[in-house]
Write an enzyme that holds these catalytic residues in place. Structure first.
Site, PDB file in Angstrom:
ATOM      1  N   HIS A   1      98.079  57.142  66.814  1.00  0.00           N
ATOM      2  CA  HIS A   1      96.961  56.669  67.616  1.00  0.00           C
ATOM      3  C   HIS A   1      96.349  57.870  68.327  1.00  0.00           C
ATOM      4  O   HIS A   1      97.029  58.837  68.642  1.00  0.00           O
ATOM      5  CB  HIS A   1      97.489  55.653  68.636  1.00  0.00           C
ATOM      6  CG  HIS A   1      96.451  54.890  69.382  1.00  0.00           C
ATOM      7  ND1 HIS A   1      95.743  55.436  70.435  1.00  0.00           N
ATOM      8  CD2 HIS A   1      96.000  53.605  69.247  1.00  0.00           C
ATOM      9  CE1 HIS A   1      94.909  54.529  70.916  1.00  0.00           C
ATOM     10  NE2 HIS A   1      95.033  53.411  70.213  1.00  0.00           N
TER      11      HIS A   1
ATOM     12  N   LYS B   1      99.667  44.994  76.258  1.00  0.00           N
ATOM     13  CA  LYS B   1     100.048  44.557  74.918  1.00  0.00           C
ATOM     14  C   LYS B   1     101.300  43.674  74.937  1.00  0.00           C
ATOM     15  O   LYS B   1     101.708  43.163  73.899  1.00  0.00           O
ATOM     16  CB  LYS B   1     100.279  45.769  74.015  1.00  0.00           C
ATOM     17  CG  LYS B   1      99.035  46.626  73.796  1.00  0.00           C
ATOM     18  CD  LYS B   1      99.342  47.800  72.886  1.00  0.00           C
ATOM     19  CE  LYS B   1      98.194  48.785  72.825  1.00  0.00           C
ATOM     20  NZ  LYS B   1      97.003  48.262  72.168  1.00  0.00           N
TER      21      LYS B   1
ATOM     22  N   ASP C   1     105.896  56.810  71.094  1.00  0.00           N
ATOM     23  CA  ASP C   1     104.846  55.871  71.473  1.00  0.00           C
ATOM     24  C   ASP C   1     105.311  54.484  71.031  1.00  0.00           C
ATOM     25  O   ASP C   1     105.285  54.158  69.845  1.00  0.00           O
ATOM     26  CB  ASP C   1     103.538  56.260  70.788  1.00  0.00           C
ATOM     27  CG  ASP C   1     102.421  55.252  71.012  1.00  0.00           C
ATOM     28  OD1 ASP C   1     102.645  54.229  71.697  1.00  0.00           O
ATOM     29  OD2 ASP C   1     101.309  55.469  70.482  1.00  0.00           O
TER      30      ASP C   1
ATOM     31  N   GLN D   1     103.464  49.458  70.197  1.00  0.00           N
ATOM     32  CA  GLN D   1     103.485  48.363  69.243  1.00  0.00           C
ATOM     33  C   GLN D   1     104.896  47.868  68.937  1.00  0.00           C
ATOM     34  O   GLN D   1     105.067  46.992  68.082  1.00  0.00           O
ATOM     35  CB  GLN D   1     102.792  48.786  67.936  1.00  0.00           C
ATOM     36  CG  GLN D   1     101.340  49.195  68.097  1.00  0.00           C
ATOM     37  CD  GLN D   1     100.443  48.045  68.516  1.00  0.00           C
ATOM     38  OE1 GLN D   1     100.785  46.872  68.342  1.00  0.00           O
ATOM     39  NE2 GLN D   1      99.286  48.365  69.066  1.00  0.00           N
TER      40      GLN D   1
ATOM     41  N   CYS E   1      91.477  53.330  66.476  1.00  0.00           N
ATOM     42  CA  CYS E   1      91.888  54.575  67.144  1.00  0.00           C
ATOM     43  C   CYS E   1      92.826  55.402  66.278  1.00  0.00           C
ATOM     44  O   CYS E   1      93.710  56.104  66.784  1.00  0.00           O
ATOM     45  CB  CYS E   1      92.521  54.298  68.503  1.00  0.00           C
ATOM     46  SG  CYS E   1      91.355  53.640  69.708  1.00  0.00           S
TER      47      CYS E   1
END
Length: 416
Positions: A128, A231, A205, A208, A370
């Protein structure tokens, strides 16, 4: 657990999300844009309202009752985050506005002060922009160089290529746990093991992954991990950085101001211990408290249960998508993966697909998500993306497939 038995999870929880009951263009809303942001349950909305109605006050600085209540709730939420990811201590959890700010914190505080010309930062082509641009800044300022792991033929993280890229000059590996476009689940423990063998640090990261499956930072073995609250059923404007305490204590402050200090003089200052060293100024108090409420809500259902249900939904989504003509899917189509599907339809721009589906009350994402470098790598300008969460149902997938099929037929006639 079969989908017939586990689908009751959505049946049980949907009433907690009032936004899902609305109609869009006179059709029941089907919200398939969860990778961009999730919807918020009543427990989170109530936590926000209760703070502002009952104990709105600044944290840490007051000795009056409302400030004490706010501080207790604010720091209690930090403890909740720490338990959720199995941090060694709540002091290792730094509140940020979002994952982007958390990555920038590490890039500025650690990267700018540690890396030198010739040092190597390894990323992947699937990152991302939030986990790419901060490291571009660092490379430009320090002379460090960026290297990128490519994809396997199955469009997953190429571990063999990663091993080839690692060298004695590797200082940092920064990778997504789950790709927000490909949906692949990257082998973080292996990535960490190989990086640490070279003396490199690893940032994950987890935007998700934290909302969708159990996360244990001790098992992952990484040095930093970031996530965004919006999220994972929490409000916007709140996220967190987890880091190893010894690393965080070595890093200089990212921002200066109130709260992050120990003693201040006219010409110098000393700084508070972690986590407050990195939390200058009045924080997002209500949002942090609501993040704790969101985690409590997720724990109510259980992350193992949420993950299992989403895996079955995802398998069904791919099964149905593969019945449609002229659809190209991106990322692995089998095995453990995120509850999202990125796809293109021959000759049809994803924005046109999204517009048509919106008329049917179905919200999907269209664009580069992104991840512009990844889309260039894949040879496409943009993709459509349907992303699910535990409040979605198989019936919604069926309705989505019908509407998408009708859109494909419509554009097929246009281009005939």
């Amino acid at each position: 657990m079969t989908i017939a038995s586990s689908r009751c999870l959505a049946d049980l929880c949907r009433a907690d999300f009032p936004i899902l009951a609305q109609r869009v263009h006179d059709r029941p809303l089907i919200y398939f844009d969860n990778a961009a942001t999730s919807q918020k349950p009543l427990a989170v909305l109530n936590a926000l309202e209760t703070y502002y109605r009952c104990y709105n006050a600044n944290v840490h600085r007051g000795v009056h009752t409302l400030s004490a209540q706010a501080t207790t709730a604010y720091e209690g939420a930090r403890e909740t985050v720490a338990r959720f990811i199995n941090a060694s201590s709540a002091a290792e959890v730094i509140y940020t506005r979002n994952a982007s700010e958390a990555i920038n914190l590490v890039a500025r505080s650690w990267g700018m002060t540690t890396l030198e010309a010739g040092d190597e930062i390894i990323l992947s082509v699937m990152e991302h922009h939030s986990n790419l641009i901060p490291w571009q800044f660092v490379a430009q300022q320090t002379g460090a160089c960026l290297k990128f792991v490519e994809l396997t033929p199955e469009q997953t993280f190429d571990l063999a290529h990663y091993e080839e890229l690692l060298s004695d000059r590797t200082r940092l590996v920064a990778v997504a746990h789950v790709s927000n476009t490909l949906g692949c689940l990257n082998p973080i423990p292996d990535i960490v093991r190989l990086a640490h063998a070279k003396g490199a640090r690893v940032l994950v990261d987890a935007c998700q992954s934290v909302p969708h499956l159990p996360i244990d930072v001790q098992q992952l073995g990484c040095d930093w991990l970031v996530a965004s609250g919006h999220k994972m059923c929490a409000p916007t404007g709140i996220g967190f950085l987890w880091g190893r305490a010894e690393l965080l204590r070595q890093m200089p402050p990212f921002l200066g101001g109130g709260e992050m200090i120990a003693d201040v003089f006219l010409d110098h200052a000393t700084y508070a211990d972690i986590p407050h060293k990195f939390e200058a100024g009045t924080p997002a108090i209500a949002e942090a408290i609501a993040l704790g409420a969101a985690i409590d809500y997720l724990n109510q259902w259980g992350m193992e249960r949420i993950h299992a249900y989403e895996q079955e939904l995802t398998a069904y989504l791919f099964e149905r998508l593969q019945t449609l003509p002229n659809v190209t899917l991106y990322g692995p189509t089998a095995g453990e993966r995120a509850a999202l599907a990125s796809f293109t339809v021959a000759q049809v721009h994803p924005h046109d697909l999204s517009t048509i589906l919106d008329q049917a009350g179905i919200a999907i994402r269209a664009g580069h998500h992104c991840t512009q470098p990844l889309h260039r790598y894949l040879g496409v300008q943009s993709t459509a993306r349907a992303s699910l969460y535990f409040y979605n149902t198989r019936e919604e997938i069926d309705q989505f497939i019908v509407a998408l099929g009708e859109a494909i037929d419509f554009f097929g006639e246009v281009f005939a």
